[in-house]
Design a protein around this motif. Structure first.
Motif, PDB file in Angstrom:
ATOM      1  N   ARG A   4       0.845  -1.201   0.000  1.00  0.00           N
ATOM      2  CA  ARG A   4       0.000   0.000   0.000  1.00  0.00           C
ATOM      3  C   ARG A   4       0.881   1.253   0.000  1.00  0.00           C
ATOM      4  NH1 ARG A   4      -1.885   3.936   3.334  1.00  0.00           N
ATOM      5  NH2 ARG A   4      -0.702   3.209   5.111  1.00  0.00           N
ATOM      6  N   ALA A  31     -12.251   0.481  -5.315  1.00  0.00           N
ATOM      7  CA  ALA A  31     -11.168  -0.481  -5.089  1.00  0.00           C
ATOM      8  C   ALA A  31      -9.901   0.252  -4.670  1.00  0.00           C
ATOM      9  CB  ALA A  31     -10.916  -1.309  -6.344  1.00  0.00           C
ATOM     10  N   HIS A  34     -10.220   1.453  -1.086  1.00  0.00           N
ATOM     11  CA  HIS A  34     -10.015   0.365  -0.128  1.00  0.00           C
ATOM     12  C   HIS A  34      -8.523   0.059   0.042  1.00  0.00           C
ATOM     13  CE1 HIS A  34     -14.227  -0.244   0.328  1.00  0.00           C
ATOM     14  NE2 HIS A  34     -14.418  -0.758  -0.868  1.00  0.00           N
ATOM     15  N   ILE A  35      -7.769   0.166  -1.041  1.00  0.00           N
ATOM     16  CA  ILE A  35      -6.327  -0.090  -0.970  1.00  0.00           C
ATOM     17  C   ILE A  35      -5.640   1.027  -0.184  1.00  0.00           C
ATOM     18  CG2 ILE A  35      -4.192  -0.204  -2.322  1.00  0.00           C
ATOM     19  CD1 ILE A  35      -5.921  -1.593  -4.549  1.00  0.00           C
ATOM     20  N   SER A  37      -6.833   3.112   1.965  1.00  0.00           N
ATOM     21  CA  SER A  37      -7.238   3.173   3.373  1.00  0.00           C
ATOM     22  C   SER A  37      -6.678   2.010   4.184  1.00  0.00           C
ATOM     23  CB  SER A  37      -8.764   3.180   3.478  1.00  0.00           C
ATOM     24  OG  SER A  37      -9.295   1.912   3.118  1.00  0.00           O
ATOM     25  N   ARG A  39      -7.884  -1.026   3.984  1.00  0.00           N
ATOM     26  CA  ARG A  39      -8.935  -2.031   4.180  1.00  0.00           C
ATOM     27  C   ARG A  39      -8.617  -3.310   3.413  1.00  0.00           C
ATOM     28  NH1 ARG A  39     -15.020  -1.990   1.933  1.00  0.00           N
ATOM     29  NH2 ARG A  39     -15.691  -3.877   2.961  1.00  0.00           N
ATOM     30  N   ASN A  40      -8.163  -3.158   2.154  1.00  0.00           N
ATOM     31  CA  ASN A  40      -7.813  -4.311   1.317  1.00  0.00           C
ATOM     32  C   ASN A  40      -6.368  -4.200   0.869  1.00  0.00           C
ATOM     33  OD1 ASN A  40     -10.516  -4.970   1.476  1.00  0.00           O
ATOM     34  ND2 ASN A  40     -10.983  -4.486  -0.646  1.00  0.00           N
ATOM     35  N   ASN A  41      -5.741  -5.338   0.692  1.00  0.00           N
ATOM     36  CA  ASN A  41      -4.421  -5.375   0.074  1.00  0.00           C
ATOM     37  C   ASN A  41      -4.606  -5.378  -1.439  1.00  0.00           C
ATOM     38  OD1 ASN A  41      -2.871  -5.492   2.431  1.00  0.00           O
ATOM     39  ND2 ASN A  41      -3.256  -7.680   2.626  1.00  0.00           N
ATOM     40  N   PRO A  42      -3.670  -4.795  -2.183  1.00  0.00           N
ATOM     41  CA  PRO A  42      -3.799  -4.799  -3.647  1.00  0.00           C
ATOM     42  C   PRO A  42      -3.658  -6.214  -4.196  1.00  0.00           C
ATOM     43  CG  PRO A  42      -1.695  -3.879  -2.994  1.00  0.00           C
ATOM     44  CD  PRO A  42      -2.471  -4.099  -1.735  1.00  0.00           C
ATOM     45  N   SER A  43      -4.472  -6.527  -5.174  1.00  0.00           N
ATOM     46  CA  SER A  43      -4.387  -7.843  -5.816  1.00  0.00           C
ATOM     47  C   SER A  43      -3.230  -7.852  -6.809  1.00  0.00           C
ATOM     48  CB  SER A  43      -5.694  -8.149  -6.553  1.00  0.00           C
ATOM     49  OG  SER A  43      -5.855  -7.257  -7.643  1.00  0.00           O
TER      50      SER A  43
END
Length: 148
Positions: A4, A31, A34-35, A37, A39-43
């Motif tokens: 991130r 998307a 979310h990355i 912040s 919240r999610n890891n990048p795919s």
């Protein structure tokens, strides 16, 4: 440094906001939000899109934090000059240049679509359907004109 943080560094180096960056690499703004912040890891797909859009970014650095950020360069303390973000879309596309001056816009009155005519309607009947398969029908009492 996390993936991130490396993505955020690429965004800063390129001079993009999160939404501009999302558009540049072809992903949804949500998307990207979310990355950024956390919240999610990048795919892997997001990482590949970054590398396709910015071929000067080192895959080793972006994916594994090995070596310099840019391909073929030595690590530097300060990032190189960033490119300016793309210009914002104009609200006045298709208007002649003179029509976009503040003086000409002061007298501008947009044409509003014609409003549909309202038709007086009344309730004829109300049907209630119950879960057991039965129903009831109600017919409202008619009031004579002039009654309130």
């Amino acid at each position: 440094m996390s993936e991130r943080e490396r993505i955020m560094q690429v965004m800063a180096q390129k001079g993009f906001t999160a939404s501009q960056f999302a558009e540049a690499i072809g992903i949804q703004r949500a998307a990207m939000s979310h990355i950024t912040s956390g919240r999610n890891n990048p795919s892997l797909d997001v990482m590949k899109k970054i590398l396709e859009r910015f071929p000067d970014i080192s895959p080793d650095w972006l994916l594994m934090e090995k070596g310099p950020m840019k391909r073929g360069s030595q690590p530097v303390a300060t990032p190189p000059e960033s490119t300016p973000p793309p210009p914002a879309p104009s609200l006045f596309v298709g208007l002649p240049p003179a029509a976009t001056s503040p003086e000409s816009l002061a007298d501008f009155t947009p044409e509003l679509p014609e409003q549909p005519k309202t038709i007086a309607r009344g309730v004829e009947r109300i049907l209630l359907f119950y879960s057991d398969g039965t129903f009831e029908s109600f017919v409202p009492e008619r009031k004579e004109q002039g009654e309130v």
